[in-house]
Design a protein around this motif. Structure first.
Motif, PDB file in Angstrom:
ATOM      1  N   GLN A 262       0.788  -1.320   0.044  1.00 49.87           N
ATOM      2  CA  GLN A 262       0.063   0.253   0.053  1.00 49.87           C
ATOM      3  C   GLN A 262       1.131   1.366  -0.159  1.00 49.87           C
ATOM      4  O   GLN A 262       1.905   1.287   0.560  1.00 49.87           O
ATOM      5  N   PHE A 263       0.566   2.269  -0.751  1.00 51.63           N
ATOM      6  CA  PHE A 263       1.006   3.543  -0.886  1.00 51.63           C
ATOM      7  C   PHE A 263       1.504   4.034   0.587  1.00 51.63           C
ATOM      8  O   PHE A 263       2.606   4.654   0.615  1.00 51.63           O
ATOM      9  N   GLY A 264       0.732   3.762   1.710  1.00 49.84           N
ATOM     10  CA  GLY A 264       0.768   4.512   2.942  1.00 49.84           C
ATOM     11  C   GLY A 264       2.012   3.753   3.550  1.00 49.84           C
ATOM     12  O   GLY A 264       2.792   4.487   4.186  1.00 49.84           O
ATOM     13  N   ILE A 265       2.198   2.442   3.130  1.00 46.05           N
ATOM     14  CA  ILE A 265       3.273   1.622   3.764  1.00 46.05           C
ATOM     15  C   ILE A 265       4.626   2.306   3.288  1.00 46.05           C
ATOM     16  O   ILE A 265       5.589   2.465   4.065  1.00 46.05           O
ATOM     17  N   LEU A 266       4.555   2.550   1.987  1.00 47.52           N
ATOM     18  CA  LEU A 266       5.778   2.973   1.299  1.00 47.52           C
ATOM     19  C   LEU A 266       5.989   4.595   1.759  1.00 47.52           C
ATOM     20  O   LEU A 266       7.036   4.574   2.078  1.00 47.52           O
ATOM     21  N   GLN A 267       5.042   5.096   2.247  1.00 49.54           N
ATOM     22  CA  GLN A 267       5.378   6.429   2.868  1.00 49.54           C
ATOM     23  C   GLN A 267       6.125   6.392   4.231  1.00 49.54           C
ATOM     24  O   GLN A 267       7.157   7.202   4.394  1.00 49.54           O
ATOM     25  N   GLU A 268       5.729   5.361   4.958  1.00 50.02           N
ATOM     26  CA  GLU A 268       6.262   5.179   6.005  1.00 50.02           C
ATOM     27  C   GLU A 268       7.703   4.554   5.993  1.00 50.02           C
ATOM     28  O   GLU A 268       8.752   5.174   6.970  1.00 50.02           O
ATOM     29  N   ARG A 269       7.974   3.725   4.951  1.00 50.77           N
ATOM     30  CA  ARG A 269       9.358   3.235   4.781  1.00 50.77           C
ATOM     31  C   ARG A 269      10.323   4.342   4.253  1.00 50.77           C
ATOM     32  O   ARG A 269      11.593   4.497   4.725  1.00 50.77           O
ATOM     33  N   MET A 270       9.501   5.221   3.497  1.00 49.69           N
ATOM     34  CA  MET A 270      10.336   6.345   3.002  1.00 49.69           C
ATOM     35  C   MET A 270      10.962   7.442   4.419  1.00 49.69           C
ATOM     36  O   MET A 270      11.862   7.811   4.369  1.00 49.69           O
ATOM     37  N   ARG A 271       9.898   7.521   5.234  1.00 45.40           N
ATOM     38  CA  ARG A 271      10.294   8.306   6.392  1.00 45.40           C
ATOM     39  C   ARG A 271      11.472   7.629   7.112  1.00 45.40           C
ATOM     40  O   ARG A 271      12.312   8.431   7.532  1.00 45.40           O
ATOM     41  N   LYS A 272      11.369   6.284   7.107  1.00 44.12           N
ATOM     42  CA  LYS A 272      12.546   5.765   7.982  1.00 44.12           C
ATOM     43  C   LYS A 272      13.699   5.967   6.986  1.00 44.12           C
ATOM     44  O   LYS A 272      14.839   6.102   7.953  1.00 44.12           O
ATOM     45  N   MET A 273      13.669   5.605   5.924  1.00 48.17           N
ATOM     46  CA  MET A 273      15.140   5.687   5.302  1.00 48.17           C
ATOM     47  C   MET A 273      15.588   7.106   5.173  1.00 48.17           C
ATOM     48  O   MET A 273      16.922   7.367   5.217  1.00 48.17           O
ATOM     49  N   LEU A 274      14.807   8.104   5.062  1.00 50.56           N
ATOM     50  CA  LEU A 274      15.207   9.512   5.260  1.00 50.56           C
ATOM     51  C   LEU A 274      15.317   9.969   6.738  1.00 50.56           C
ATOM     52  O   LEU A 274      15.683  11.068   6.859  1.00 50.56           O
ATOM     53  N   LYS A 275      14.862   9.055   7.657  1.00 52.63           N
ATOM     54  CA  LYS A 275      14.855   9.715   9.158  1.00 52.63           C
ATOM     55  C   LYS A 275      14.279  10.828   9.282  1.00 52.63           C
ATOM     56  O   LYS A 275      14.854  11.717   9.887  1.00 52.63           O
TER      57      LYS A 275
END
Length: 149
Positions: A79-92
């Motif tokens: 889901q796109f929302g999960i992808l957003q959370e992963r991006m937040r984690k990668m970008l800290k």
């Protein structure tokens, strides 16, 4: 009246039965339609967004931090929302309210498909890839402030 012996000047009328030809053509068309329906179903199975991966290209916009790796293969069922959370984690990056998976600075994260719109968090990456990929690549622009829309 006298029977026509073929010596008169009246034109000869022949009745040809075309229904057999039309029936044959109709049968051929139906068979073709059935074949195309089954081929379409096979194509749907092969292109099922859930069963394949989508090539995603992340592009930083404005003051957003650059990523070392910008292209990823992501499951179509994500889901796109999960992808957003992963991006937040990668970008800290943490959410503005301080929650989220990011461990670093508090900031908003905006993610856009094709520089134009933000998908719903429930949208599947596979569906977005099918609809908006360019050259087999789904471009997602990300920014720390609102950029489009």
């Amino acid at each position: 009246g006298t029977p026509n012996t073929g010596n008169s000047d009246a034109p000869e009328i022949r009745i040809e039965h075309e229904p057999a030809i039309k029936t044959a053509n109709a049968t051929e068309i139906e068979d073709t339609e059935e074949t195309s329906e089954s081929q379409t179903q096979e194509t749907k199975i092969e292109r099922d967004p859930i069963s394949r991966k989508v090539k995603v290209h992340f592009v930083a916009v404005g003051s957003a931090p650059m990523m070392k790796k910008t292209k990823f293969l992501i499951s179509g069922k994500e889901q796109f929302g999960i992808l957003q959370e992963r991006m937040r984690k990668m970008l800290k990056i943490r959410n503005a309210n301080g929650t989220g998976n990011g461990s670093g600075a508090v900031a908003s994260l905006f993610m856009y498909i094709n520089q134009s719109f933000v998908p719903s968090p429930e949208d599947l990456v596979g569906d977005l890839g099918d609809l908006f990929s360019v050259r087999d690549e789904l471009q997602i622009h990300y920014s720390l402030q609102e950029a489009w829309g």
